[in-house]
Design a protein around this motif. Structure first.
Motif, mmCIF file in Angstrom:
data_model
loop_
_atom_site.group_PDB
_atom_site.id
_atom_site.type_symbol
_atom_site.label_atom_id
_atom_site.label_comp_id
_atom_site.label_asym_id
_atom_site.label_seq_id
_atom_site.Cartn_x
_atom_site.Cartn_y
_atom_site.Cartn_z
ATOM 1 N N ARG A 1 0.812 -1.210 0.000
ATOM 2 C CA ARG A 1 0.000 0.000 0.000
ATOM 3 C C ARG A 1 0.853 1.271 0.000
ATOM 4 O O ARG A 1 0.423 2.312 -0.503
ATOM 5 C CB ARG A 1 -0.910 0.010 1.219
ATOM 6 C CG ARG A 1 -1.976 -1.077 1.198
ATOM 7 C CD ARG A 1 -2.871 -0.957 2.419
ATOM 8 N NE ARG A 1 -3.932 -1.959 2.425
ATOM 9 C CZ ARG A 1 -4.863 -2.050 3.382
ATOM 10 N NH1 ARG A 1 -4.834 -1.196 4.396
ATOM 11 N NH2 ARG A 1 -5.793 -2.985 3.324
ATOM 12 N N ALA A 2 2.029 1.195 0.595
ATOM 13 C CA ALA A 2 2.876 2.388 0.707
ATOM 14 C C ALA A 2 3.499 2.788 -0.626
ATOM 15 O O ALA A 2 3.946 3.929 -0.788
ATOM 16 C CB ALA A 2 3.974 2.159 1.747
ATOM 17 N N PHE A 3 3.531 1.871 -1.585
ATOM 18 C CA PHE A 3 4.191 2.136 -2.865
ATOM 19 C C PHE A 3 3.189 2.768 -3.831
ATOM 20 O O PHE A 3 2.513 2.081 -4.597
ATOM 21 C CB PHE A 3 4.789 0.850 -3.432
ATOM 22 C CG PHE A 3 5.984 0.364 -2.671
ATOM 23 C CD1 PHE A 3 7.267 0.662 -3.107
ATOM 24 C CD2 PHE A 3 5.831 -0.369 -1.505
ATOM 25 C CE1 PHE A 3 8.384 0.232 -2.400
ATOM 26 C CE2 PHE A 3 6.941 -0.804 -0.787
ATOM 27 C CZ PHE A 3 8.216 -0.503 -1.234
ATOM 28 N N VAL A 4 3.098 4.085 -3.773
ATOM 29 C CA VAL A 4 2.177 4.860 -4.602
ATOM 30 C C VAL A 4 2.961 5.419 -5.794
ATOM 31 O O VAL A 4 3.921 6.185 -5.602
ATOM 32 C CB VAL A 4 1.537 6.001 -3.797
ATOM 33 C CG1 VAL A 4 0.586 6.804 -4.665
ATOM 34 C CG2 VAL A 4 0.814 5.432 -2.571
ATOM 35 N N PRO A 5 2.600 5.060 -7.024
ATOM 36 C CA PRO A 5 3.435 5.374 -8.187
ATOM 37 C C PRO A 5 3.790 6.852 -8.349
ATOM 38 O O PRO A 5 4.957 7.177 -8.605
ATOM 39 C CB PRO A 5 2.596 4.870 -9.366
ATOM 40 C CG PRO A 5 1.760 3.787 -8.793
ATOM 41 C CD PRO A 5 1.450 4.219 -7.396
ATOM 42 N N HIS A 6 2.821 7.773 -8.226
ATOM 43 C CA HIS A 6 3.147 9.177 -8.493
ATOM 44 C C HIS A 6 4.101 9.729 -7.434
ATOM 45 O O HIS A 6 4.932 10.599 -7.725
ATOM 46 C CB HIS A 6 1.868 10.021 -8.589
ATOM 47 C CG HIS A 6 1.228 10.363 -7.282
ATOM 48 N ND1 HIS A 6 0.248 9.583 -6.707
ATOM 49 C CD2 HIS A 6 1.430 11.414 -6.430
ATOM 50 C CE1 HIS A 6 -0.136 10.124 -5.571
ATOM 51 N NE2 HIS A 6 0.566 11.228 -5.376
ATOM 52 N N ARG A 7 4.026 9.204 -6.194
ATOM 53 C CA ARG A 7 4.957 9.650 -5.161
ATOM 54 C C ARG A 7 6.370 9.139 -5.432
ATOM 55 O O ARG A 7 7.352 9.854 -5.212
ATOM 56 C CB ARG A 7 4.472 9.180 -3.785
ATOM 57 C CG ARG A 7 3.214 9.899 -3.306
ATOM 58 C CD ARG A 7 2.675 9.284 -2.044
ATOM 59 N NE ARG A 7 1.533 10.049 -1.531
ATOM 60 C CZ ARG A 7 0.696 9.610 -0.615
ATOM 61 N NH1 ARG A 7 0.857 8.387 -0.097
ATOM 62 N NH2 ARG A 7 -0.307 10.361 -0.201
ATOM 63 N N ILE A 8 6.449 7.913 -5.914
ATOM 64 C CA ILE A 8 7.766 7.361 -6.231
ATOM 65 C C ILE A 8 8.359 8.066 -7.452
ATOM 66 O O ILE A 8 9.571 8.303 -7.519
ATOM 67 C CB ILE A 8 7.660 5.842 -6.428
ATOM 68 C CG1 ILE A 8 7.269 5.192 -5.090
ATOM 69 C CG2 ILE A 8 8.982 5.261 -6.940
ATOM 70 C CD1 ILE A 8 7.020 3.711 -5.164
ATOM 71 N N ALA A 9 7.523 8.427 -8.414
ATOM 72 C CA ALA A 9 8.006 9.201 -9.568
ATOM 73 C C ALA A 9 8.560 10.548 -9.115
ATOM 74 O O ALA A 9 9.605 11.004 -9.614
ATOM 75 C CB ALA A 9 6.877 9.402 -10.571
ATOM 76 N N ASN A 10 7.882 11.194 -8.166
ATOM 77 C CA ASN A 10 8.386 12.469 -7.619
ATOM 78 C C ASN A 10 9.723 12.272 -6.933
ATOM 79 O O ASN A 10 10.636 13.103 -7.048
ATOM 80 C CB ASN A 10 7.381 13.060 -6.629
ATOM 81 C CG ASN A 10 6.136 13.588 -7.307
ATOM 82 O OD1 ASN A 10 6.151 13.901 -8.495
ATOM 83 N ND2 ASN A 10 5.051 13.688 -6.558
#
Length: 460
Positions: A296-305
């Motif tokens: 759940r913690a791996f949110v794509p747009h946050r990791i892209a940022n």
């Protein structure tokens, strides 16, 4: 005489053994034979240290030589039987003779005791390969290259992993690629040769609207290395190509998802990055939940940022419920994950205690490890004083059990070590395996008792 290392496991296991090749050569300038799978080592020669590889289908050839040191890092039955027949001065690892299994080496025993019990382990497989037989000063003095990525915006996304539980979903990869494209990057999906992995790569590329941004299963290992060297960054779960990239000096971001402990198997060279869920059960041996909550913690747009900030060397955005680490070395020269944000302090204190405890005790109380040991005890019980009585109670129960089994000349139940609180299981698992490996001899019972008493001393 020669030295022999047996590493007949998977691709990533072989690459994680490279540091041992380097250290053993520095310590003892003898020719090193390495028994390994030809399909792996043959295409890795571009990044492998200089050793003499022997394919596993020719393992009988090894009987023609005498060896100073033999290290068996495999758990295959055929290799364990082979090493028991070799002429050798020193041996570490698993061997099978007359149907009986035996593990030689305190650290090889420690590594085996981590099975389903690695939550508090903070020692990397690469270091554990060597601690029985390599001078710590040699490990400490080793210099590693700083990874150099091409400044071209090209980001490799490797979608595969050995188990489904260790890899992100199609939707995750598609959204991550889409967000990276929006920021001006050129993501490329890569997979291994398996049909499932290839289908994930193609499906993700289609959803991200980059159908031509796929290299799915078409590259040999040799070709993969050269392709990785064209990237600015390689993003991947815990997988063999992750280790290849880090040893090929390619900047790597490891998405540590599922039943993996990054302290054990994340990229070994320094200056790479690891993302890990902050959930308390993260880093398990095997997920027992109905859902993998760590995902759940791996949110794509946050990791892209985050990727964008890392590559531009901008201030990093915190990601809720996730921890970012950089791979490095501690003051002892051993592997360390240096937290950049998000680490839970209390868990780190407990894990640091067990790392320093075993380093100190298994090194016969070497002064090299004493300062870290004393500091870890002080830090743990200063921050969490209520743990001490819990650990003392567990110690008393362990001692009672050891005394009773000796008096009655009996053995422990197969999973007796699990009857203790999780925080005590690093000790109870090791003690039980120690007794079983030593066939409950009088000498090994005494060793187990001394180890338990050293734990009591730590609680004073």
């Amino acid at each position: 005489m020669k030295n022999l290392i047996v590493q007949a496991q998977r691709l990533g296991d072989l690459v994680m053994t490279y540091p041992l090749f380097i250290w053993l050569k520095k310590q003892d300038d003898k020719e090193i034979f390495v028994l390994a799978e030809e399909k792996f080592y043959k295409e890795l020669l571009h990044i492998s240290p200089l050793v003499t590889y022997i394919p596993t289908d020719k393992m009988a050839y090894l009987k023609n030589f005498s060896y100073d040191t033999v290290i068996n890092l495999s758990h295959r039955e055929d290799t364990a039987k082979l090493v028991s027949t070799l002429d050798k001065n020193n041996f570490y690892g698993l061997e099978i003779e007359n149907g009986c299994k035996k593990i030689s080496g305190k650290w090889q025993l420690y590594r085996t005791s981590l099975t389903h019990n690695n939550h508090y382990n903070r020692l990397h497989w690469a270091d554990l390969n060597a601690l029985d037989c390599i001078d710590p000063a040699i490990m400490h003095s080793t210099k590693w290259k700083i990874p150099q990525g091409r400044q071209n915006g090209k980001i490799g996304l490797f979608v595969g992993a050995s188990e489904e539980t260790k890899r992100p979903s199609v939707d995750f990869w598609a959204e991550l690629a889409f967000q990276l494209c929006k920021k001006g990057y050129d993501p490329v999906f890569i997979s291994g040769p398996g049909n499932e992995e290839k289908s994930i790569a193609y499906a993700a590329a289609k959803k991200a609207n980059i159908p031509h941004g796929v290299i799915a299963g078409s590259l040999s290992i040799f070709e993969l290395i050269h392709f990785l060297e064209t990237l600015q960054l390689f993003v991947c779960p815990d997988t063999g190509p992750m280790h290849i990239a880090s040893f090929a000096n390619v900047p790597t971001l490891n998405l540590s998802i599922g039943p993996v402990n990054p302290w054990e198997t994340a990229p070994y060279p320094p200056y790479h990055y690891v993302l890990r869920s902050g959930i308390s059960c993260s880093g398990c041996w095997q997920c027992t939940k109905e859902e993998q909550f760590c995902r759940r913690a791996f949110v794509p747009h946050r990791i892209a940022n985050l990727v964008h900030s890392l590559l531009l060397q901008k201030p990093l955005p915190n990601i809720p419920s996730i921890t970012l680490y950089k791979t490095g070395r501690n003051t002892l020269g051993l592997y360390e994950l240096e937290p950049i944000f998000g680490e839970k302090h209390y868990h780190s204190l407990q894990a640091d205690f067990w790392r320093s405890f075993f380093l100190y005790v298994l090194s016969e109380k070497s002064s090299r490890y004493l300062p870290a040991y004393e500091k870890s005890k002080a830090d743990l019980f200063s921050a969490l004083p209520k743990l001490k009585p819990v650990m003392q109670k567990g110690h008393i129960n362990l001692i009672k059990t050891l005394v009773m089994t000796e008096k009655t000349n009996s053995i422990l139940e197969p999973e007796a070590w699990k009857q203790y609180p999780p925080l005590l299981r690093p000790l109870t698992s090791y003690v039980q395996l120690l007794l079983e490996n030593g066939n409950y001899s009088k000498e090994i019972r005494l060793t187990a008792m001394k180890l338990s008493e050293e734990f009591r001393n730590a609680l004073q």
